[in-house]
Write a protein that holds these residues in place. Structure first.
Motif, mmCIF file in Angstrom:
data_model
loop_
_atom_site.group_PDB
_atom_site.id
_atom_site.type_symbol
_atom_site.label_atom_id
_atom_site.label_comp_id
_atom_site.label_asym_id
_atom_site.label_seq_id
_atom_site.Cartn_x
_atom_site.Cartn_y
_atom_site.Cartn_z
ATOM 1 N N ILE A 38 0.572 -1.355 -0.014
ATOM 2 C CA ILE A 38 0.168 -0.144 -0.288
ATOM 3 C C ILE A 38 1.128 1.660 0.030
ATOM 4 N N ILE A 39 1.873 0.940 0.927
ATOM 5 C CA ILE A 39 2.732 2.495 1.014
ATOM 6 C C ILE A 39 3.064 2.001 -0.716
ATOM 7 N N SER A 40 4.252 1.420 -0.812
ATOM 8 C CA SER A 40 4.278 1.755 -2.587
ATOM 9 C C SER A 40 3.904 2.297 -3.475
ATOM 10 N N ASP A 81 -3.648 -10.734 1.393
ATOM 11 C CA ASP A 81 -4.073 -9.883 2.889
ATOM 12 C C ASP A 81 -4.636 -8.546 2.321
ATOM 13 N N VAL A 82 -4.318 -8.126 1.005
ATOM 14 C CA VAL A 82 -4.738 -7.081 0.550
ATOM 15 C C VAL A 82 -5.556 -6.770 -0.347
ATOM 16 N N TYR A 99 -6.731 0.709 -1.319
ATOM 17 C CA TYR A 99 -6.109 -0.140 -1.019
ATOM 18 C C TYR A 99 -6.392 -0.270 0.869
ATOM 19 N N PHE A 100 -6.829 -1.498 1.160
ATOM 20 C CA PHE A 100 -7.081 -1.976 2.711
ATOM 21 C C PHE A 100 -6.717 -3.396 2.615
ATOM 22 N N ILE A 101 -5.505 -3.381 4.058
ATOM 23 C CA ILE A 101 -5.354 -4.781 4.941
ATOM 24 C C ILE A 101 -6.895 -5.544 4.917
#
Length: 748
Positions: A502-504, A607-608, A626-628
């Motif tokens: 998600i950070i990327s 898990d995303v 996007y979420f975990i």
């Protein structure tokens, strides 16, 4: 008289040879062959090769003497060969190792104290260079050593050819100071290869053999005599002036790196790897560098800094890593001649990180599920009490954006939301995460405090670039490799694959970045990439670190002296270099179709999940986010408080409070303050200060409490409406204990 002279010499020589015959014969049999001498010759330089075997740098390894590569006799100017024979051994091609005529003349001169030419031939001098026991020390050679030298010279003449004797001598003979061999002397003194020496230079070089430490006037005088012996007296004119210039070069060139005729592409990495060459007794070492990438990165840095010369900036560094292997493909430690500190390695130097640490802060918050990419943070003025006073962070552009999502806050590098996030994460927990990524920070997290969110810690370009490589590898960390001798990288999980994905995605989001940087900037390339800039306090450091699927590139620009730059940010200083290098590395991707395809093939962790998200009052445009798993949101209502977990904001952890004995105790108070909790209470040293669920201010935040301080160590806990502890800190109150007790009794 002449007959008596030779009879006396023959008698002395014959008697001495009989006495030392067995010793000399043993030494002569141990003298190496020409091929062995040539094979054992070791240059004082080492060679750094790139991954393909191309020489990228020469560096000096032996600090005691300077020897360049062995040169063949046919590659030496005939002028120096002629001058050498004319000066040192006129009958070199006639004798068999010993010039007995010269020996007799020298002995006769010594008998009558008259000055004559020495009797040592070139072959005898070579014998002294080959055998440790025969080398001339501070004292004169003994009779046994002289006789042994004669026998070794005669053995050389029987075993070696004349051209081999000359070649070995010219490569092994010391000239002046640390200079050994005609190659080193020619490069240092005359700035040319031995093949290019003219008659004057050759005479000057040979003149040094007799008196290596003589003044330039003495050397010029002897060189003139050599030229006269060669029938060229006209060259003596102004010879002293020329010799003076030659000697000036000897003084100026204090480092062999300046006289090497090889590539000088990677001086800092070469120096970094020098010990590996020495410890392994190797002449060359294959590095992980790619010569083409190294040259391009070096040129890109020079071009950009040359364009910013009026902005008070002269230093920079570039590091390129292969994501999969950790191999260093380019290591540019400085801007070279543009810098007054070019020997300082900017890849290893410690500088303030600026905003480049923010991705790791948000990754930790996402990993702990305290925030999501869609969470709302408040970008407004904030004053945070600390042990050393109020901490008042500012944004780069001095403006506040109000409520923003985590995606916008990170991509646009907003400072206040990052500080608010660190309040949730805590400096110590963030510090521990940075240490696990190889930063090796000098102080603990509480030392930096909330400023750690904005990169107040000193880091190296090497550590920072490799940490971003960990993001590129979805949380897997390994050390970098600089040579083929380094072990293969072992990937270790250090970050959450889901959070790093998600950070990327955020760091590659051109639209989210536009709030601060606009749509057109140096952070975009034709293929997929994730990138972050950073600028330290007073514009002393510029950073741009980013990665594609295959490579991670880190760039630092600034001044090694620590002087601030003039109006240079990460986008205008370091980013153009990053963009150039990344475009070079990804030059095979040339159109938008391949770019889009590249993005679609990026692996999404299990898990995303992607979920559509919308905001109240259209705070941000609806989008797919996007979420975990387990943190999905469909709609975010705008609340008055941000979504940071409840925490104590004052006093701070570890705070030391000093009481003033001159102020009445009922006038001294410590105000307990919190954020992120609307209902709850306080517990101090196990005793409740308020009733949970009933203490609420008009603003919707838990009411502040003014507590009369009492000396000692205290534990302050914050509890929610159910009485569960959501945060706690320890602090200490010192001083004024007697005065407080005394005043308390009076008041009763």
């Amino acid at each position: 008289m002449r007959l008596m002279k030779y009879r006396w010499i023959r008698f002395v020589c014959t008697a001495s040879i009989v006495c030392a015959l067995s010793l000399a014969a043993g030494i002569a049999n141990a003298v190496p062959s020409f091929k062995e001498v040539q094979a054992d010759f070791v240059s004082s330089e080492g060679f750094l090769l790139d991954r393909h075997g191309v020489v990228v740098h020469q560096l000096r390894l032996n600090q005691k003497e300077r020897k360049l590569a062995w040169v063949k006799l046919e590659d030496v100017s005939p002028a120096i060969r002629n001058a050498l024979i004319a000066s040192e051994d006129k009958r070199f091609y006639q004798h068999s190792g010993v010039d007995w005529n010269a020996v007799a003349a020298a002995a006769w001169g010594n008998l009558w104290n008259s000055k004559t030419r020495g009797a040592s031939t070139i072959t005898m001098q070579l014998a002294g260079l080959l055998e440790e026991d025969l080398r001339r020390k501070s004292n004169a050679r003994t009779t046994t050593q002289k006789l042994t030298q004669v026998l070794v010279a005669q053995w050389l003449e029987r075993s070696w050819r004349k051209d081999q004797i000359l070649e070995a001598y010219l490569n092994l003979v010391p000239f002046r100071g640390e200079l050994v061999g005609v190659h080193a002397l020619s490069r240092v003194m005359f700035d040319k290869h031995p093949s290019g020496l003219d008659q004057v230079e050759a005479a000057t070089a040979v003149a040094l053999l007799r008196a290596p430490n003589a003044t330039y006037t003495k050397v010029a005088e002897r060189a003139c005599n050599i030229l006269k012996d060669q029938g060229a007296p006209a060259f003596c004119q102004n010879l002293a002036g020329q010799t003076s210039l030659y000697f000036a070069r000897l003084t100026a060139k204090s480092d062999l790196i300046n006289v090497s005729n090889g590539p000088q592409l990677a001086p800092h990495l070469a120096q970094h790897l020098a010990n590996k060459l020495l410890n392994a007794n190797m002449h060359s070492l294959r590095s992980t560098l790619d010569a083409g990438t190294q040259q391009f990165a070096k040129d890109a840095l020079t071009r950009q800094l040359s364009a910013l010369v009026d902005r008070n900036i002269e230093d920079g560094a570039v590091l390129v890593l292969d994501n999969a292997s950790g191999d260093v493909l380019a290591w540019v430690g400085s801007s070279g001649n543009l810098s007054d500190a070019r020997h300082v390695d900017g890849v290893l130097a410690l500088r303030q990180a600026g905003s480049t640490l923010k991705p790791f802060l948000y990754e930790l918050a996402l990993e702990k599920k305290w925030l999501t990419a869609a969470s709302i943070l408040d970008d407004s003025a904030i004053n945070l009490p600390t042990a050393s006073g109020l901490y008042i962070p500012q944004n780069y552009d001095k403006h506040f954006k109000g409520l923003v999502s985590v995606r916008t806050a990170l991509a646009s590098s907003l400072n206040i939301p990052a500080v608010r996030t660190l309040v949730t994460v805590t400096p110590q927990l963030f510090f521990q995460r940075l240490q696990s990524l190889g930063f090796s920070l000098r102080e603990e997290g509480d030392y930096y405090g909330y400023s750690l969110a904005l990169g107040s810690a000193d880091v190296s370009l090497q550590a920072l670039t490799n940490a971003y490589r960990t993001l590129a590898n979805q949380g897997k960390y390994s050390a970098i490799r600089t040579s083929e001798k380094d072990p293969k990288s072992v990937m270790l999980p250090r970050l959450s694959p889901a959070a790093t994905f998600i950070i990327s995605d955020i760091l590659s989001d051109r639209t989210a970045r536009a709030v601060t940087f606009g749509l057109e900037n140096a952070l975009s390339i034709r293929s997929w990439s994730a990138v972050k800039t950073g600028t330290s306090k007073d514009m002393r450091d510029n950073w741009c670190i980013g990665y594609s699927d295959r490579y991670t590139v880190g760039v630092w620009v600034g001044n090694a002296s620590g002087a601030p730059m003039w109006d240079v940010s990460g986008v205008t200083g370091a980013a153009p270099i990053w963009q150039e290098v990344m475009q070079y590395l990804n030059r095979s991707v040339s159109n938008t179709k391949s770019t889009a395809k590249k993005e679609l093939t990026r692996t999404v962790p299990d898990d995303v999940v992607m979920h559509s998200i919308s905001y109240d009052d259209q705070l941000e445009a609806p989008r797919n986010e996007y979420f975990i798993k387990g943190t999905e949101q469909s709609h975010i209502a705008i609340a008055k408080s941000n979504e940071i977990r409840p925490s104590i904001t004052y006093p701070t952890a570890g705070m030391l409070v000093a009481l003033d004995p001159d102020i009445p105790p009922d006038r001294q108070r410590i105000r307990f303050a919190t954020q992120g909790l609307q209902q709850g209470g306080w517990i101090l040293d196990g005793r409740s200060l308020s009733n949970p669920g009933k203490t609420k201010s008009q603003s919707g935040q838990l009411a502040q409490i003014d507590w009369m301080p009492w000396p000692g160590k205290h534990l302050l806990q914050l509890v929610d409406s159910k009485g569960l502890v959501v945060d706690e800190i320890r602090f200490e109150v010192r001083g004024a204990q007697l005065a407080i007790r005394k005043n308390t009794k009076k008041s009763k």
